[in-house]
Design a protein around this motif. Structure first.
Motif, PDB file in Angstrom:
ATOM      1  N   MET A 278      83.152  13.663  -1.453  1.00 50.78           N
ATOM      2  CA  MET A 278      83.945  14.153  -2.581  1.00 50.78           C
ATOM      3  C   MET A 278      83.638  13.374  -3.855  1.00 50.78           C
ATOM      4  SD  MET A 278      85.734  16.751  -1.696  1.00 50.78           S
ATOM      5  CE  MET A 278      86.925  16.810  -3.019  1.00 50.78           C
ATOM      6  N   VAL A 279      83.466  12.064  -3.724  1.00 54.80           N
ATOM      7  CA  VAL A 279      83.147  11.252  -4.903  1.00 54.80           C
ATOM      8  C   VAL A 279      81.797  11.654  -5.486  1.00 54.80           C
ATOM      9  CG1 VAL A 279      82.635   8.912  -5.685  1.00 54.80           C
ATOM     10  CG2 VAL A 279      84.575   9.311  -4.184  1.00 54.80           C
ATOM     11  N   LEU A 280      80.802  11.821  -4.628  1.00 52.14           N
ATOM     12  CA  LEU A 280      79.485  12.225  -5.117  1.00 52.14           C
ATOM     13  C   LEU A 280      79.514  13.649  -5.676  1.00 52.14           C
ATOM     14  CD1 LEU A 280      77.151  10.753  -2.350  1.00 52.14           C
ATOM     15  CD2 LEU A 280      77.539   9.880  -4.656  1.00 52.14           C
ATOM     16  N   ALA A 281      80.291  14.520  -5.052  1.00 54.10           N
ATOM     17  CA  ALA A 281      80.399  15.890  -5.562  1.00 54.10           C
ATOM     18  C   ALA A 281      81.020  15.900  -6.956  1.00 54.10           C
ATOM     19  CB  ALA A 281      81.230  16.739  -4.599  1.00 54.10           C
ATOM     20  N   PHE A 282      82.046  15.096  -7.168  1.00 51.21           N
ATOM     21  CA  PHE A 282      82.657  15.006  -8.502  1.00 51.21           C
ATOM     22  C   PHE A 282      81.654  14.466  -9.517  1.00 51.21           C
ATOM     23  CE2 PHE A 282      84.715  12.433 -11.743  1.00 51.21           C
ATOM     24  CZ  PHE A 282      85.617  13.335 -12.288  1.00 51.21           C
ATOM     25  N   THR A 283      80.895  13.451  -9.116  1.00 52.12           N
ATOM     26  CA  THR A 283      79.929  12.839 -10.039  1.00 52.12           C
ATOM     27  C   THR A 283      78.855  13.832 -10.460  1.00 52.12           C
ATOM     28  OG1 THR A 283      80.308  10.692  -8.984  1.00 52.12           O
ATOM     29  CG2 THR A 283      78.312  10.934 -10.319  1.00 52.12           C
ATOM     30  N   PHE A 284      78.267  14.518  -9.488  1.00 52.40           N
ATOM     31  CA  PHE A 284      77.184  15.444  -9.819  1.00 52.40           C
ATOM     32  C   PHE A 284      77.706  16.700 -10.517  1.00 52.40           C
ATOM     33  CE2 PHE A 284      75.007  13.386  -6.008  1.00 52.40           C
ATOM     34  CZ  PHE A 284      74.345  12.481  -6.816  1.00 52.40           C
ATOM     35  N   ALA A 285      78.909  17.140 -10.172  1.00 50.51           N
ATOM     36  CA  ALA A 285      79.483  18.291 -10.874  1.00 50.51           C
ATOM     37  C   ALA A 285      79.770  17.945 -12.331  1.00 50.51           C
ATOM     38  CB  ALA A 285      80.762  18.746 -10.173  1.00 50.51           C
ATOM     39  N   THR A 286      80.252  16.726 -12.561  1.00 46.59           N
ATOM     40  CA  THR A 286      80.484  16.296 -13.942  1.00 46.59           C
ATOM     41  C   THR A 286      79.176  16.248 -14.724  1.00 46.59           C
ATOM     42  OG1 THR A 286      82.365  14.968 -13.182  1.00 46.59           O
ATOM     43  CG2 THR A 286      81.480  14.475 -15.370  1.00 46.59           C
ATOM     44  N   TRP A 287      78.129  15.752 -14.080  1.00 45.43           N
ATOM     45  CA  TRP A 287      76.823  15.707 -14.755  1.00 45.43           C
ATOM     46  C   TRP A 287      76.322  17.121 -15.057  1.00 45.43           C
ATOM     47  CZ3 TRP A 287      72.305  17.901 -12.912  1.00 45.43           C
ATOM     48  CH2 TRP A 287      71.145  17.633 -13.651  1.00 45.43           C
ATOM     49  N   TYR A 288      76.505  18.041 -14.115  1.00 42.89           N
ATOM     50  CA  TYR A 288      75.953  19.384 -14.285  1.00 42.89           C
ATOM     51  C   TYR A 288      76.649  20.138 -15.415  1.00 42.89           C
ATOM     52  CZ  TYR A 288      74.351  24.078 -13.125  1.00 42.89           C
ATOM     53  OH  TYR A 288      73.789  25.325 -13.181  1.00 42.89           O
ATOM     54  N   TRP A 289      77.971  19.986 -15.509  1.00 39.04           N
ATOM     55  CA  TRP A 289      78.726  20.779 -16.477  1.00 39.04           C
ATOM     56  C   TRP A 289      78.906  20.079 -17.819  1.00 39.04           C
ATOM     57  CZ3 TRP A 289      79.096  25.667 -15.443  1.00 39.04           C
ATOM     58  CH2 TRP A 289      79.142  26.092 -14.113  1.00 39.04           C
ATOM     59  N   THR A 290      78.397  18.885 -17.950  1.00 36.79           N
ATOM     60  CA  THR A 290      78.516  18.181 -19.229  1.00 36.79           C
ATOM     61  C   THR A 290      77.394  18.629 -20.162  1.00 36.79           C
ATOM     62  OG1 THR A 290      79.517  16.252 -18.171  1.00 36.79           O
ATOM     63  CG2 THR A 290      78.546  15.933 -20.351  1.00 36.79           C
ATOM     64  N   ARG A 291      77.760  19.109 -21.329  1.00 38.61           N
ATOM     65  CA  ARG A 291      76.794  19.533 -22.348  1.00 38.61           C
ATOM     66  C   ARG A 291      77.197  18.906 -23.679  1.00 38.61           C
ATOM     67  NH1 ARG A 291      74.955  21.088 -18.263  1.00 38.61           N
ATOM     68  NH2 ARG A 291      73.995  23.094 -17.739  1.00 38.61           N
ATOM     69  N   PRO A 292      76.313  18.167 -24.335  1.00 36.99           N
ATOM     70  CA  PRO A 292      75.006  17.692 -23.865  1.00 36.99           C
ATOM     71  C   PRO A 292      75.154  16.535 -22.885  1.00 36.99           C
ATOM     72  CG  PRO A 292      75.449  16.806 -26.026  1.00 36.99           C
ATOM     73  CD  PRO A 292      76.600  17.733 -25.710  1.00 36.99           C
ATOM     74  N   LYS A 293      74.058  16.155 -22.255  1.00 33.35           N
ATOM     75  CA  LYS A 293      74.099  15.120 -21.227  1.00 33.35           C
ATOM     76  C   LYS A 293      74.438  13.743 -21.788  1.00 33.35           C
ATOM     77  CE  LYS A 293      72.896  18.102 -18.136  1.00 33.35           C
ATOM     78  NZ  LYS A 293      73.930  18.637 -17.210  1.00 33.35           N
ATOM     79  N   ALA A 294      74.261  13.576 -23.091  1.00 29.99           N
ATOM     80  CA  ALA A 294      74.581  12.274 -23.688  1.00 29.99           C
ATOM     81  C   ALA A 294      76.075  11.980 -23.633  1.00 29.99           C
ATOM     82  CB  ALA A 294      74.091  12.224 -25.133  1.00 29.99           C
ATOM     83  N   ARG A 295      76.898  13.012 -23.474  1.00 30.53           N
ATOM     84  CA  ARG A 295      78.347  12.821 -23.384  1.00 30.53           C
ATOM     85  C   ARG A 295      78.818  12.464 -21.972  1.00 30.53           C
ATOM     86  NH1 ARG A 295      80.795  17.885 -26.933  1.00 30.53           N
ATOM     87  NH2 ARG A 295      79.811  17.317 -28.938  1.00 30.53           N
ATOM     88  N   LEU A 296      77.905  12.329 -21.076  1.00 28.45           N
ATOM     89  CA  LEU A 296      78.292  11.988 -19.704  1.00 28.45           C
ATOM     90  C   LEU A 296      78.973  10.623 -19.679  1.00 28.45           C
ATOM     91  CD1 LEU A 296      78.015  12.900 -16.684  1.00 28.45           C
ATOM     92  CD2 LEU A 296      75.997  11.424 -16.581  1.00 28.45           C
ATOM     93  N   PRO A 297      80.183  10.521 -19.121  1.00 33.60           N
ATOM     94  CA  PRO A 297      80.878   9.224 -19.089  1.00 33.60           C
ATOM     95  C   PRO A 297      80.066   8.179 -18.335  1.00 33.60           C
ATOM     96  CG  PRO A 297      82.376  11.018 -18.521  1.00 33.60           C
ATOM     97  CD  PRO A 297      80.996  11.601 -18.547  1.00 33.60           C
ATOM     98  N   PHE A 298      80.148   6.946 -18.807  1.00 28.53           N
ATOM     99  CA  PHE A 298      79.365   5.874 -18.186  1.00 28.53           C
ATOM    100  C   PHE A 298      79.895   5.543 -16.795  1.00 28.53           C
ATOM    101  CE2 PHE A 298      78.371   1.391 -17.419  1.00 28.53           C
ATOM    102  CZ  PHE A 298      76.995   1.423 -17.574  1.00 28.53           C
ATOM    103  N   PHE A 299      81.213   5.556 -16.624  1.00 28.79           N
ATOM    104  CA  PHE A 299      81.823   5.233 -15.330  1.00 28.79           C
ATOM    105  C   PHE A 299      82.237   6.511 -14.596  1.00 28.79           C
ATOM    106  CE2 PHE A 299      82.620   1.442 -17.927  1.00 28.79           C
ATOM    107  CZ  PHE A 299      82.054   0.474 -17.108  1.00 28.79           C
ATOM    108  N   VAL A 300      81.349   7.495 -14.593  1.00 33.47           N
ATOM    109  CA  VAL A 300      81.696   8.765 -13.967  1.00 33.47           C
ATOM    110  C   VAL A 300      81.881   8.598 -12.458  1.00 33.47           C
ATOM    111  CG1 VAL A 300      79.252   9.373 -13.749  1.00 33.47           C
ATOM    112  CG2 VAL A 300      80.989  11.168 -13.714  1.00 33.47           C
ATOM    113  N   LEU A 301      81.126   7.702 -11.851  1.00 32.05           N
ATOM    114  CA  LEU A 301      81.267   7.501 -10.403  1.00 32.05           C
ATOM    115  C   LEU A 301      82.614   6.880 -10.062  1.00 32.05           C
ATOM    116  CD1 LEU A 301      79.904   7.632  -7.613  1.00 32.05           C
ATOM    117  CD2 LEU A 301      79.067   5.323  -8.015  1.00 32.05           C
ATOM    118  N   THR A 302      83.020   5.877 -10.801  1.00 33.69           N
ATOM    119  CA  THR A 302      84.312   5.246 -10.529  1.00 33.69           C
ATOM    120  C   THR A 302      85.468   6.194 -10.833  1.00 33.69           C
ATOM    121  OG1 THR A 302      84.258   4.286 -12.758  1.00 33.69           O
ATOM    122  CG2 THR A 302      83.433   2.934 -10.948  1.00 33.69           C
ATOM    123  N   ARG A 303      85.296   7.075 -11.800  1.00 34.83           N
ATOM    124  CA  ARG A 303      86.328   8.078 -12.062  1.00 34.83           C
ATOM    125  C   ARG A 303      86.478   9.018 -10.875  1.00 34.83           C
ATOM    126  NH1 ARG A 303      85.313  10.947 -17.688  1.00 34.83           N
ATOM    127  NH2 ARG A 303      87.127  12.102 -16.886  1.00 34.83           N
ATOM    128  N   GLY A 304      85.367   9.326 -10.235  1.00 38.84           N
ATOM    129  CA  GLY A 304      85.435  10.176  -9.049  1.00 38.84           C
ATOM    130  C   GLY A 304      86.145   9.493  -7.908  1.00 38.84           C
TER     131      GLY A 304
END
Length: 304
Positions: A278-304
């Motif tokens: 579930m944590v990895l799914a949240f991380t990769f889903a956040t990466w996929y739906w983030t536009r542009p990719k530069a807005r991807l949170p730095f601690f996206v894994l810990t947020r998951g």
């Protein structure tokens, strides 16, 4: 090795199992530095591979598939030649006299039945792999595209490479806890002692009627069983016979506790596995739906 032997004693009293477990532990203790070096090298190689998959996923996947097929084909050929050679010239039964795992494994590979089983297994795996590649070759192309995207996602959130350490630690904790509970449950009950060696002893005589295999008390045995060839009281204790510990007479309800322990073990292992997914799914889903990719949170894994 002594602690592993005590743990194995809870499960089985088979002497061969005890010897094999001790040899495995001794070999691991002797080569733990080399094991750590190979683990570090494999981790570095994995990181390099994940990074390169973004550009060379297609040739790398096909080279890997062809390499596996080639290796299996050679394994089938080598197993067949070894099986024919040993069958034509059977060697004498090998006695494992060296107290290490390498000599035990070497004795296995001197048997034609071992090579026959290896030949059968490798042949089945090779045939199945060839059928899968032929039938699903179009799906492999789609999988290559997904691998490229996965490499991009991992590169964008590099902490996911080290995240498997977390579920590994949690699962190790679950295993340790379950083993500790197993040991505590195995120790519940009354110890059972039995007379051993009395038939082979010609000098030990028990005045209270103890015979070979009887349930005994160590204190009573030491008082009532004496060596008739020795005159003094202190030196009259039996040397060839003794009241040895056999097992623990556990209550019936302990079996239900073992069942609960096993159920809890599998539940916790599955929970940890689902948690990591579930944590990895949240991380990769956040990466996929983030536009542009530069807005991807730095601690996206810990947020998951």
């Amino acid at each position: 090795a002594r602690y592993v032997n005590n743990l194995i004693s809870v499960i089985t009293n088979d002497t061969s199992v005890h010897q094999t477990s001790q040899m495995v532990v001794e070999d691991v203790l002797e080569s733990w530095r080399m094991i750590l070096v190979f683990l570090a090298c494999s981790m570095i190689a994995s990181l390099i591979l994940i990074t390169m998959l973004r550009w060379i996923a297609k040739p790398l996947v096909w080279v890997s598939i062809i390499g596996v097929i080639t290796a299996l084909s050679y394994g089938v050929y080598y197993s067949y030649t070894e099986y024919r050679k040993i069958s034509a010239n059977p060697v004498a039964a090998h006695v494992n006299v060296s107290p290490n795992l390498s000599s035990l494994v070497s004795s296995w590979f001197k048997s034609d039945r071992t090579w026959l089983w290896i030949l059968i297994v490798l042949s089945i795996v090779l045939v199945v792999l060839l059928l899968v590649v032929l039938v699903l070759r179009k799906r492999i192309v789609i999988a290559i595209a997904l691998i490229k995207e996965g490499s991009k996602a991992v590169s964008a959130s590099f902490s996911t490479v080290f995240f498997p350490i977390v579920p590994w630690i949690l699962q190790a904790g679950v295993i340790v806890f379950s083993v500790v509970v197993l040991l505590f449950l195995a120790s519940i009950g009354d110890p059972v002692y039995r007379v051993s060696g009395l038939n082979s002893s010609k000098a030990c005589v028990c005045s209270n009627g103890y015979t070979e295999g009887d349930i005994c008390d160590p204190g009573v045995f030491n008082e009532q069983c004496r060596d008739v060839t020795v005159g003094t009281f202190e030196q009259a204790r039996c040397v060839d016979a003794a009241c040895h510990f056999q097992n623990v007479n556990t209550p019936t309800i302990v079996g239900y506790f073992h069942a609960v322990n096993v159920l809890g073990f599998f539940w916790c292992v599955c929970f940890v596995s689902a948690f990591s997914e579930m944590v990895l799914a949240f991380t990769f889903a956040t990466w996929y739906w983030t536009r542009p990719k530069a807005r991807l949170p730095f601690f996206v894994l810990t947020r998951g």
